[in-house]
Write an enzyme that holds these catalytic residues in place. Structure first.
Site, PDB file in Angstrom:
ATOM      1  N   GLU A 173      43.810   4.703  65.234  1.00 20.94           N
ATOM      2  CA  GLU A 173      44.953   3.835  65.544  1.00 20.94           C
ATOM      3  C   GLU A 173      45.570   3.248  64.272  1.00 20.94           C
ATOM      4  O   GLU A 173      46.789   3.074  64.182  1.00 20.94           O
ATOM      5  CB  GLU A 173      44.544   2.727  66.516  1.00 20.94           C
ATOM      6  CG  GLU A 173      44.045   3.221  67.868  1.00 20.94           C
ATOM      7  CD  GLU A 173      45.015   4.147  68.585  1.00 20.94           C
ATOM      8  OE1 GLU A 173      46.234   4.069  68.319  1.00 20.94           O
ATOM      9  OE2 GLU A 173      44.552   4.953  69.405  1.00 20.94           O
ATOM     10  N   HIS A 176      48.042   5.675  62.987  1.00 21.97           N
ATOM     11  CA  HIS A 176      49.381   5.516  63.559  1.00 21.97           C
ATOM     12  C   HIS A 176      50.124   4.367  62.887  1.00 21.97           C
ATOM     13  O   HIS A 176      51.293   4.486  62.531  1.00 21.97           O
ATOM     14  CB  HIS A 176      49.285   5.250  65.060  1.00 21.97           C
ATOM     15  CG  HIS A 176      48.908   6.437  65.886  1.00 21.97           C
ATOM     16  ND1 HIS A 176      49.437   7.688  65.680  1.00 21.97           N
ATOM     17  CD2 HIS A 176      48.050   6.563  66.937  1.00 21.97           C
ATOM     18  CE1 HIS A 176      48.933   8.534  66.568  1.00 21.97           C
ATOM     19  NE2 HIS A 176      48.086   7.879  67.334  1.00 21.97           N
ATOM     20  N   TYR A 229      44.270  15.630  68.876  1.00 17.69           N
ATOM     21  CA  TYR A 229      43.667  15.537  70.202  1.00 17.69           C
ATOM     22  C   TYR A 229      42.357  16.333  70.240  1.00 17.69           C
ATOM     23  O   TYR A 229      42.255  17.395  69.614  1.00 17.69           O
ATOM     24  CB  TYR A 229      44.586  16.178  71.246  1.00 17.69           C
ATOM     25  CG  TYR A 229      45.643  15.314  71.881  1.00 17.69           C
ATOM     26  CD1 TYR A 229      45.876  13.996  71.508  1.00 17.69           C
ATOM     27  CD2 TYR A 229      46.441  15.849  72.896  1.00 17.69           C
ATOM     28  CE1 TYR A 229      46.864  13.241  72.118  1.00 17.69           C
ATOM     29  CE2 TYR A 229      47.443  15.110  73.507  1.00 17.69           C
ATOM     30  CZ  TYR A 229      47.645  13.805  73.115  1.00 17.69           C
ATOM     31  OH  TYR A 229      48.632  13.072  73.715  1.00 17.69           O
TER      32      TYR A 229
END
Length: 620
Positions: A173, A176, A229
């Site tokens: 995260e 990001h 992913y």
């Protein structure tokens, strides 16, 4: 990897929370035009690809209306996210807060340590005392699943961590938040993975629809990226939804940043680490080099706990050097060191994380007939640019591009000029170099590489004026920002700067910062709009001044004395915001060290720690 990360499509499933109501938004990027993507609403937020927050649904709708009112007929009905420098964290510094109600806060601190240990990204905790200094910040908050905005959004932006979000999820995260998309969203993804649509939970296929090419995704496709992913993302039956085309490739790890993740961050953020006899490649890591009485290279290091091989000891790395050493690091546990040999050629050795190459005592010859110590700079992983003065007093250049030396192993490119000083190079971004020398008229001269060509020409130089009594110091604290320092004929330090538009105080002018200085100044920056400058005074002590974003301290013309009796110019290194390490050679020819820890000078304001050795060359 937790079950929350690897399975499910519900709202609370780690990075892969979603809902059935799918809407359309618009995104654009550095290298692609505006395009439509699909998102879902979760708790009032527009969530894209499971864990990327576009903003509130209200913000998305408002942006839709603005676009339609502007008459952008070619734009789909949607909203906009990340594009350009404004979404980078200035000086790669991310202020952060941790919500008091967030459980298991160790996962945040561990993730931050992981990022700081491997990339130029630095974090500073936001407090009541410094809140005004850091209006833009990340706040780690509890909530359902794991999610983040992409890039700096201005003001407070949340990174949400549910109970099932691990340290690895937190590292992801943060990726990001500093500007990285998911790896499998790249435009070229279909060459590297196949999507098994039949295994995707009905209604959640939109999470695999996106194809994004952005400046945030650089380099080759990376199966090992922490931003990729896993195989079973949004699976309805536990079977693979995403399959690598390369046999045996492993995807979806949440252990740590891959080599290519680190490369992407280093390409996005500048400036590049400075070279010199002391370098740092992660928080609380220092490597220091000097030339001994036998003319061999000697090395010592701080590993965060102790000096190696001991406080007073040094490791011999062989060679017969006739110049000071120049070292630099372009990645975790990577060092490159250069010296001039008795044949006047440049010689090179490297540490690859396991061993010294070409051997512990051996060196690689890079040719040339050099009349100055080398200057080295790196603007990306596995990229090196080297500069020396030749017998014709021109500056000569060679480079390592990740595969080979250019223009050849022994060859050099001439950049012209007639230099009376060692070259000084700085880089503030990928494929950007700025080079400075003193000319025969004692003025400062400048040339630059902009990614396509040398300016003002391959052999030409731009005059920046001044009457300089020695080599300049150059530093950058952000993209398109340069600060230069020289000692003038009045022995005072003089300063000029490039602010992205013009030279200040003028093209030929300089600002006087006072002092009576000897030797060569050194300058370092540990954050946006922060400079620390050091010189040796006529009393042989080290003297210091700083720019805090508003004014020079202790005053425009004043200096702070840091004591010592120095027989070399200083070397300064910063490995995190508010941390400085200084090194000089003393009257005993040993190396001496002091540090600023954010609160006070150690071992004291005037005191120094002895690190032993008998050095014949260090910075001079």
């Amino acid at each position: 990897m937790s079950n929350a990360e690897t399975s499910g499509a519900g709202e609370s499933h780690g990075e892969f929370h979603s809902s059935a109501e799918v809407r359309t938004a618009l995104i654009d990027g550095v290298s692609f035009q505006a395009k439509s993507v699909q998102y879902v609403e979760i708790d009032g937020q527009a969530v894209f690809e499971g864990d990327i927050i576009l903003g509130s649904v209200e913000d998305v709708d408002r942006r839709n209306e603005e676009l339609m009112a502007r008459g952008d007929a070619d734009l789909p009905e949607s909203a906009v996210i990340i594009s350009g420098k404004q979404f980078r964290w200035p000086a790669a510094l991310v202020p952060f807060e941790i919500d008091a109600n967030l459980p298991n806060q160790q996962r945040v601190t561990d993730a931050i340590a992981h990022w700081q240990g491997r990339t130029p990204i630095r974090f500073v905790q936001r407090t009541a005392a410094n809140a005004a200094q850091y209006p833009d910040f990340v706040r780690f908050v509890p909530g359902g699943g794991c999610s983040s905005f992409v890039g700096r959004q201005r003001g407070q932006q949340n990174i949400t961590l549910g109970a099932g979000c691990t340290t690895g999820n937190t590292i992801h995260e943060i990726g990001h938040a500093v500007g990285l998309w998911h790896e499998q969203s790249r435009e070229d993804r279909d060459r590297f993975v196949s999507i098994v649509w039949a295994n995707i939970s009905p209604g959640f296929e939109h999470n695999f629809n996106q194809h994004i090419t952005d400046g945030d995704d650089v380099g080759p496709y990376d199966y090992g990226s922490i931003m990729h992913y896993p195989r079973t993302a949004f699976s309805s039956n536990g079977q693979d939804t995403i399959v690598p085309t390369a046999a045996g490739a492993v995807i979806g790890q949440r252990t740590g940043l891959s080599t290519d993740d680190i490369a992407a961050i280093r390409a996005m953020y500048g400036p590049s680490p400075a070279s010199g006899p002391a370098v740092s490649w992660e928080s609380a890591r220092l490597d220091v080099f000097g030339i001994g009485t036998d003319s061999a290279l000697f090395h010592k290091w701080w590993d965060g706990s102790a000096w190696g091989p001991s406080v007073q000891g040094w490791e011999s790395l062989g060679g017969i050097a006739t110049s000071r050493p120049t070292a630099l690091s372009w990645g975790h546990d990577r060092l490159d060191v250069f010296v001039i040999g008795t044949d006047s050629a440049l010689h090179h050795k490297w540490w690859d994380g396991n061993a010294w190459g070409p051997s512990a005592q051996g060196w690689e010859s890079l040719g040339g007939i050099c009349t100055s110590p080398p200057e080295a700079i790196s603007w990306a992983p596995d990229r090196l640019d080297l500069f020396v003065r030749g017998t014709d007093s021109a500056i000569h250049h060679k480079w390592w591009d990740g595969n080979r030396w250019g223009p050849s192993v022994q060859g050099w490119e001439s950049l012209g000029g007639i230099s009376t000083s060692d070259p000084v190079a700085v880089s503030w971004g990928a494929n950007r170099l700025d080079l400075f020398v003193i000319g025969t008229d004692s003025e400062l001269y400048h040339k630059w590489w902009d990614g396509r060509a040398w300016g003002p020409s391959i052999s030409g130089w731009e005059s920046l004026g001044g009457t300089c009594m020695g080599a300049p110091a150059a530093v950058s604290w952000g993209p398109d920002r340069l600060d230069l320092f020289v000692i003038g004929t009045d022995s005072a330090l003089h300063h000029k700067w490039w602010d992205g538009r013009a030279w200040g105080p003028s093209l030929q002018g300089w600002e006087s910062l006072g002092g009576v200085c000897t030797g060569t100044p050194t300058a370092v920056s540990w954050g946006r709009d922060r400079l620390d400058v050091f010189v040796i005074g006529t009393d042989s002590a080290l003297h210091h001044k700083w720019w805090d974003g508003r004014a020079w301290g202790p005053s425009l013309q004043g200096w702070e004395s840091l004591g010592g009796i120095c027989t070399s110019s200083p070397e300064a290194v910063s490995w995190e915001p508010g941390r400085l390490d200084l090194f000089v050679r003393g009257t005993d020819s040993g190396l001496h060290h002091k540090w600023w820890d954010g609160r006070a000078w150690g071992p004291s304001l005037q005191g120094w720690e002895s690190l032993g050795g008998i050095l014949t060359r260090f910075t001079d």
